[in-house]
Design a protein around this motif. Sequence first.
Motif, short mmCIF file in Angstrom:
data_model
loop_
_atom_site.label_atom_id
_atom_site.label_comp_id
_atom_site.label_asym_id
_atom_site.label_seq_id
_atom_site.Cartn_x
_atom_site.Cartn_y
_atom_site.Cartn_z
N LEU A 36 0.82 -1.04 -0.12
CA LEU A 36 -0.22 -0.03 -0.13
C LEU A 36 1.08 1.10 0.08
CD1 LEU A 36 -2.54 -1.14 2.88
CD2 LEU A 36 -3.03 -0.93 0.21
N GLU A 37 0.31 2.05 -0.90
CA GLU A 37 1.14 3.61 -0.94
C GLU A 37 0.09 4.63 -0.74
OE1 GLU A 37 4.59 4.42 -0.93
OE2 GLU A 37 5.49 2.47 -1.64
N ASN A 38 0.48 5.88 -0.55
CA ASN A 38 -0.42 7.00 -0.36
C ASN A 38 -0.92 7.04 -1.79
OD1 ASN A 38 -0.96 9.82 -0.44
ND2 ASN A 38 -0.16 9.64 1.53
N ILE A 54 -5.93 1.95 -10.41
CA ILE A 54 -5.44 1.55 -8.95
C ILE A 54 -6.61 1.23 -8.11
CG2 ILE A 54 -4.73 2.67 -7.07
CD1 ILE A 54 -3.69 4.98 -8.99
N TYR A 55 -6.38 -0.04 -7.41
CA TYR A 55 -7.07 -0.47 -6.42
C TYR A 55 -6.98 0.61 -5.19
CZ TYR A 55 -8.33 -4.92 -8.32
OH TYR A 55 -9.05 -6.05 -9.46
N LYS A 56 -8.07 1.21 -5.04
CA LYS A 56 -8.14 2.12 -3.74
C LYS A 56 -8.56 1.71 -2.55
CE LYS A 56 -8.67 5.88 -7.20
NZ LYS A 56 -9.71 6.87 -7.72
N VAL A 57 -8.03 2.00 -1.29
CA VAL A 57 -8.28 1.48 -0.03
C VAL A 57 -9.15 2.50 0.86
CG1 VAL A 57 -7.51 0.59 2.15
CG2 VAL A 57 -6.48 -0.13 0.14
N LEU A 58 -10.24 2.05 1.38
CA LEU A 58 -11.28 3.12 1.78
C LEU A 58 -10.62 3.46 3.17
CD1 LEU A 58 -13.88 3.56 1.30
CD2 LEU A 58 -14.54 1.57 2.84
N LYS A 59 -10.77 4.83 3.62
CA LYS A 59 -10.32 5.65 4.75
C LYS A 59 -11.14 4.79 5.97
CE LYS A 59 -9.43 10.48 3.11
NZ LYS A 59 -9.76 11.62 3.06
N ARG A 60 -10.76 5.01 7.10
CA ARG A 60 -11.34 4.28 8.13
C ARG A 60 -11.81 5.25 9.36
NH1 ARG A 60 -10.09 -0.68 8.56
NH2 ARG A 60 -10.23 -0.71 10.93
N GLY A 61 -12.60 4.65 10.13
CA GLY A 61 -13.12 5.76 11.23
C GLY A 61 -13.64 7.04 11.04
N ALA A 62 -12.86 7.91 11.94
CA ALA A 62 -13.37 9.31 11.85
C ALA A 62 -12.97 9.98 10.46
CB ALA A 62 -12.49 10.24 12.96
N LYS A 63 -11.78 9.51 9.88
CA LYS A 63 -11.43 10.06 8.62
C LYS A 63 -12.56 9.86 7.62
CE LYS A 63 -6.25 9.80 8.46
NZ LYS A 63 -5.39 9.14 7.87
N LEU A 80 -3.24 0.05 -3.67
CA LEU A 80 -2.32 -0.82 -4.00
C LEU A 80 -1.25 -0.47 -5.20
CD1 LEU A 80 -4.76 -3.83 -3.54
CD2 LEU A 80 -2.63 -3.39 -2.39
N ARG A 81 -0.14 -0.75 -4.81
CA ARG A 81 0.68 -0.25 -6.02
C ARG A 81 0.53 -0.97 -7.37
NH1 ARG A 81 5.74 -3.83 -3.16
NH2 ARG A 81 5.08 -5.56 -3.70
N PHE A 82 0.74 -0.31 -8.34
CA PHE A 82 0.67 -0.68 -9.77
C PHE A 82 1.67 -1.16 -10.53
CE2 PHE A 82 0.25 3.87 -10.20
CZ PHE A 82 1.40 3.98 -11.12
N ASP A 83 2.98 -0.81 -9.91
CA ASP A 83 4.28 -1.07 -10.38
C ASP A 83 5.32 -0.95 -9.43
OD1 ASP A 83 5.15 1.40 -10.30
OD2 ASP A 83 5.44 1.68 -12.47
N LEU A 84 6.14 -1.41 -9.68
CA LEU A 84 7.38 -1.46 -8.80
C LEU A 84 8.31 -0.20 -8.73
CD1 LEU A 84 8.59 -5.02 -8.54
CD2 LEU A 84 6.80 -3.95 -7.00
N VAL A 111 2.13 -6.88 -7.76
CA VAL A 111 1.33 -5.36 -8.01
C VAL A 111 -0.01 -5.86 -8.50
CG1 VAL A 111 3.71 -4.51 -8.90
CG2 VAL A 111 1.96 -5.35 -10.52
N TRP A 112 -0.79 -4.60 -8.41
CA TRP A 112 -2.25 -4.83 -8.76
C TRP A 112 -2.74 -3.68 -9.66
CZ3 TRP A 112 0.36 -5.39 -4.10
CH2 TRP A 112 0.25 -6.63 -3.46
N ARG A 113 -3.77 -4.21 -10.65
CA ARG A 113 -4.13 -3.62 -11.66
C ARG A 113 -5.70 -3.97 -11.75
NH1 ARG A 113 0.61 -2.85 -15.98
NH2 ARG A 113 2.13 -2.09 -14.51
N ALA A 114 -6.49 -2.88 -11.60
CA ALA A 114 -8.07 -3.39 -11.81
C ALA A 114 -8.29 -3.41 -13.33
CB ALA A 114 -8.98 -2.41 -11.14
N GLU A 115 -7.57 -4.63 -13.85
CA GLU A 115 -8.07 -4.62 -15.37
C GLU A 115 -9.10 -5.53 -15.66
OE1 GLU A 115 -4.69 -4.13 -18.26
OE2 GLU A 115 -3.41 -5.15 -16.76
#
Lengths: 433, 433
Positions: A36-38, A54-63, A80-84, A111-115
């Motif tokens: 996972l990267e920013n 990019i597979y995006k990860v949901l914010k959590r809690g108060a955010k 999730l990173r799409f390359d290295l 690496v992950w790509r939503a293809e």
Amino acid sequence: MRDLLPREVELRDSASAKILEVYTAFGFRRIETPALENIRLLAGSDGGENEKLIYKVLKRGAKLESVTPGRDDELADLGLRFDLTVPLARYYAHNHAHLPDPFKAIQIGPVWRAERPQKGRFRQFTQCDIDILGLASEVAEIELILATCEAIITLGLEHPRVRLNDRRILAAVANHCGVEPSRHAGFFVTLDKLDKIGREGVERELRAEGHAESAISRLRALLWPSDAHGRRAPHGGDVLDRLCREVPAIEPFGESLRTVVRTVEPEAGQRFDLDFDPTLVRGMGYYTGPIFEVAYAEDAAAIAGGGRYDRMIGKLLGREVPACGFSIGFERVILILQEKAGIHAGERQRIVVLFDGTESLPDVFATARRLRTGGQVVSLTLRKKNLGKQLDDLADEGFGGYVVYQRDVASPQVRPLVRRSLKAARETQEDPA
Amino acid sequence: MRDLLPREVELRDSASAKILEVYTAFGFRRIETPALENIRLLAGSDGGENEKLIYKVLKRGAKLESVTPGRDDELADLGLRFDLTVPLARYYAHNHAHLPDPFKAIQIGPVWRAERPQKGRFRQFTQCDIDILGLASEVAEIELILATCEAIITLGLEHPRVRLNDRRILAAVANHCGVEPSRHAGFFVTLDKLDKIGREGVERELRAEGHAESAISRLRALLWPSDAHGRRAPHGGDVLDRLCREVPAIEPFGESLRTVVRTVEPEAGQRFDLDFDPTLVRGMGYYTGPIFEVAYAEDAAAIAGGGRYDRMIGKLLGREVPACGFSIGFERVILILQEKAGIHAGERQRIVVLFDGTESLPDVFATARRLRTGGQVVSLTLRKKNLGKQLDDLADEGFGGYVVYQRDVASPQVRPLVRRSLKAARETQEDPA
């Protein structure tokens, strides 16, 4: 996404171990970055089409609760990173104080790509990269080419062919043809289709995109002076020399490529080819200098590719760091290895010890241990009622021998197991009718 | 999340290679599952606290647009796996037709939990599991214990100690004390704190939770017949025999544990201990039979743990499949190895060849190749102005020798490189003042 069965994992593990062994011998060292990267890093990285996947990860809690309703673009803070390569640039910017200069990195990881899923494409797949950071000299290109070809040959893919070009040579060619700098990228995209649509196809498409007839005829005069057809332009050292004479702006980059070829060739011997190809483009926008690609056998698609990207790290670090990388298409290589017969990881003999529930377990386990000390893979299994079918199943699973445990027999005889398919083949052979 | 530097990756790679080697010799085979699983699988898996820590992946495109406003629970359709057991159950349910029966799986891979970062805890970390699926006999427990202890010893962690219990013995003890089945789970949670708060602490807490005084005194009479204090109850084979006499419901499970101990002990020899411990609980709710945990040196925390979970796969597959697993706490083991001096992966000698830009590159690369054929790791580096500082830097990076390239010297002498810290130590030693 897919599950990997044991036989697949064993082939993959064996292949990555061989690659790692070669890269390590060349002085590269493996690093790991988190999956996972920013999201801001990933989305602002010149990653082109990949950024849309990019597979995006949901914010959590108060955010998550403080997201403006309707602002779906605010919902994620990680991806999730799409390359290295993008993570490597971030890694170097963060950790350079703890890293040697120059730094020679190996990365093997998912690496992950939503293809959209399609044959040979997966949403999680493995990349296998080497990069040299902090070295402006063509020594970097040479080491990357030598190490990558050595790794490919070690995998059993014989006689790979490397094509070599330079982004600045492509730019000089475009300038020579009178193409404006703002239209270079599109010009290269079309040229890159040469191996699919041929010379006439490229010319047709350039025309359709509104390039001047003079640009098209200058391109043809430069790359196809004998008006040849086909899906490749004339290539090789003589072509490079001619281009340097006809377009003097190419000369400094040409001289650098000549150094690469002169140094790599004696190392390559008869084992692989290295060839200048003025029509090699490579997709990524971030390349700034030499680019290269490896072809294997009759496959049109490359099995490895890379190039110099001197400006990526500077955007994160605030000072420019020269960088050059080479990536093996791991999934494509695995597909080729799976198709080649006889390349299997599990070369060690696998033996199964059969026993029923009535025997002394300490004795059964002692027998297994004694067999195992011979370096063999030894698995224990309870004997089933239909022993014949069980032995056939075990053979098909890849066991090469079996022992039926017997009390008081300290060194039991290992009997061979034969796969059903081989058995059938033998029986057919032996049947004189 | 964290970046891993080359030295860290080398230690981790070396450790997982050793573990894999041992597990493979025992007949286990590595599999891989994808990092992302369906969010419904993860969230409905008896994963307890871990389910709250799932990284959820945002839906995409039309799916995201059709989420009911305000329904944050509908935003994600995938999640990152938080352990390797839930994905294994899903993997087996999907792929069992292609897998041997019984199936012996190795999994080494990353898992993700959105925990508050603290020392030794990471949001992405590696788990290292073996599992035997489809085998109801204690042969599974025995193989798991033997293989795990062998792996731990091979890593250099000598004399691990295995504690063994059975969930059904714990239940029989609770019943014997008059604790209602609905209160068993809480009773075990408190008993599990014994090594932190001692016998009196456990009794105080049971009292505070409203357990009857008679339950507390029956527990003490059963587990601490001599009224001993301390953070462990009496344990071992004699204790198991006594419990079986006093609580006859324990006998069948006791006999099974005796078989495990009798079979493992001769294999263990003097190399590791295996001991019945009536107070071993293990956190996970999904265990159904024998449970085990490994302690190392004076560490209170376990370095490995596992047990039998016969009902998890049935929920996905529709028919029950016996299952038993053992997980090495990979990150904890790596921390211990890092603290132990002298355990390093990079045992091969690493040599650097220094050259300046004026030499013939083909000759420089040929020199590197000749050195590399000796099995050494050979890296090329441009010579810097301050050669002394560069050599010190290279030594600190782990290079053991260097060669300054010289024209016409085909087999140059490799000179040793000494780390600054060792140099300083030597100089202090040699200084008679």
